[in-house]
Design an enzyme around this catalytic site. Structure first.
Site, PDB file in Angstrom:
ATOM      1  N   GLU A  24      -9.948  -1.827   5.458  1.00  0.00           N
ATOM      2  CA  GLU A  24     -10.609  -1.548   6.730  1.00  0.00           C
ATOM      3  C   GLU A  24     -11.803  -2.495   6.927  1.00  0.00           C
ATOM      4  OE1 GLU A  24      -9.047   0.239   8.635  1.00  0.00           O
ATOM      5  OE2 GLU A  24      -8.263   2.051   7.731  1.00  0.00           O
ATOM      6  N   ASN A  64      -7.648  -2.633  14.438  1.00  0.00           N
ATOM      7  CA  ASN A  64      -9.027  -2.976  14.058  1.00  0.00           C
ATOM      8  C   ASN A  64      -9.067  -4.181  13.114  1.00  0.00           C
ATOM      9  OD1 ASN A  64      -8.071  -1.932  11.678  1.00  0.00           O
ATOM     10  ND2 ASN A  64      -9.583  -0.302  11.476  1.00  0.00           N
ATOM     11  N   ASP A 119       0.818  -1.216   0.000  1.00  0.00           N
ATOM     12  CA  ASP A 119       0.000   0.000   0.000  1.00  0.00           C
ATOM     13  C   ASP A 119       0.850   1.264   0.000  1.00  0.00           C
ATOM     14  OD1 ASP A 119       0.937  -0.506   2.581  1.00  0.00           O
ATOM     15  OD2 ASP A 119      -1.042  -0.754   3.450  1.00  0.00           O
ATOM     16  N   HIS A 177      -7.294  -4.609  10.374  1.00  0.00           N
ATOM     17  CA  HIS A 177      -7.046  -4.383   8.942  1.00  0.00           C
ATOM     18  C   HIS A 177      -5.743  -5.043   8.499  1.00  0.00           C
ATOM     19  CE1 HIS A 177      -4.871  -0.338   9.896  1.00  0.00           C
ATOM     20  NE2 HIS A 177      -3.955  -1.206   9.563  1.00  0.00           N
TER      21      HIS A 177
END
Ligand code: F6R
Length: 240
Positions: free
Chosen positions: A143, A136, A67, A138
């Site tokens: 997400e 979280n 990314d 990810h």
């Protein structure tokens, strides 16, 4: 999914690096899927050490990163291109044209996502994908709620991810609002996946992964749909 619970960040880094060292020794043309963030830094240091000791070469290997932030040039100290340069590439012998990271400054980001998928396909796919995990759950910048079959795409970052990454910027406002990420479907096409997690902040995400069921609210759980995943966690991340 194979679980390896280790005692410390250092042990995790050594074992993760050993995995890559063996893979590179077996296949010098390995296509490495790489990640940024604090988790893989120790692994990269071990790989640099192995390179300096003459145990491995990256001369024929390739890298594709997960990314990149949208809007940051590659020489911005918080861009992932800059991170990879300073944490790994500047210290090993991988030719610059073998290293791929989405271009955060591309004029058409959707077109850049399509191009990136082609880059991966032209390389014949990723052999070993290294992953960290967000608090979280990810992976990459996928997400919660991301479809498990998503391809490389542009994402709007959640406030939790922007806040977690704000420590690297002067202020929260400076954290980019968007990023390009390999999708969960793209990531799952890697032939082998190695996910690392260290420290108590990752415990909740690791608990969700340990449940053994794919749950779109915890993106890393998509890895249960893959046959060759190793998860290396320290005790603090693993919990009881
Ligand atoms: C980085 C990436 C992210 C990180 C995750 C954990 O390229 O894709 O998913 O792996 O945010 O970050 P750290 O390792 O800093 O806790």
């Amino acid at each position: 999914m194979r679980w390896h619970v280790v005692e410390s960040y250092e042990e995790m880094s050594r074992k993760a690096a050993a995995f890559f060292i063996e893979a590179l020794q077996e296949n010098p043309r390995l296509v490495l899927g790489l990640a940024t963030g604090s988790t893989p830094v120790g692994t990269y240091q071990e790989l640099i050490r192995a390179f300096r000791e003459g145990k491995i070469s990256f001369q024929q290997a390739f890298a594709v990163n997960l990314d990149e932030y949208a809007g940051l040039p590659p020489d911005h100290p918080q861009s992932y291109a800059y991170f990879m340069e300073s944490e790994l590439f500047a210290h090993v012998d991988m030719p610059s044209h073998h290293r791929h990271i989405p271009k955060g400054l591309a004029p058409d980001l959707d077109e850049e996502c399509r191009r990136y998928e082609e880059v991966i396909a032209d390389l014949g796919g990723v052999d070993v994908q290294l992953l960290g995990i967000g608090v979280n759950g990810h992976i990459g910048f996928n997400e919660p709620g991301t479809p498990f079959d998503a391809r490389t795409h542009v994402v709007e970052l959640t406030s939790s991810t922007r806040q977690a990454n704000a420590r690297f910027f002067d202020s929260l406002e400076e954290v980019p609002t968007h990023a390009i990420t390999m999708g969960l479907g793209t990531i799952r096409e890697a032939r082998h996946i190695l996910l690392l997690a260290s420290g108590p902040s990752k415990r909740e995400a690791i608990q969700a992964l340990r449940k053994g069921e794919p749950d779109p609210q915890w993106p890393a759980t998509c890895l249960w749909l893959h046959d060759h995943v190793d998860v290396m966690v320290d005790r603090e991340a693993y919990g009881e």
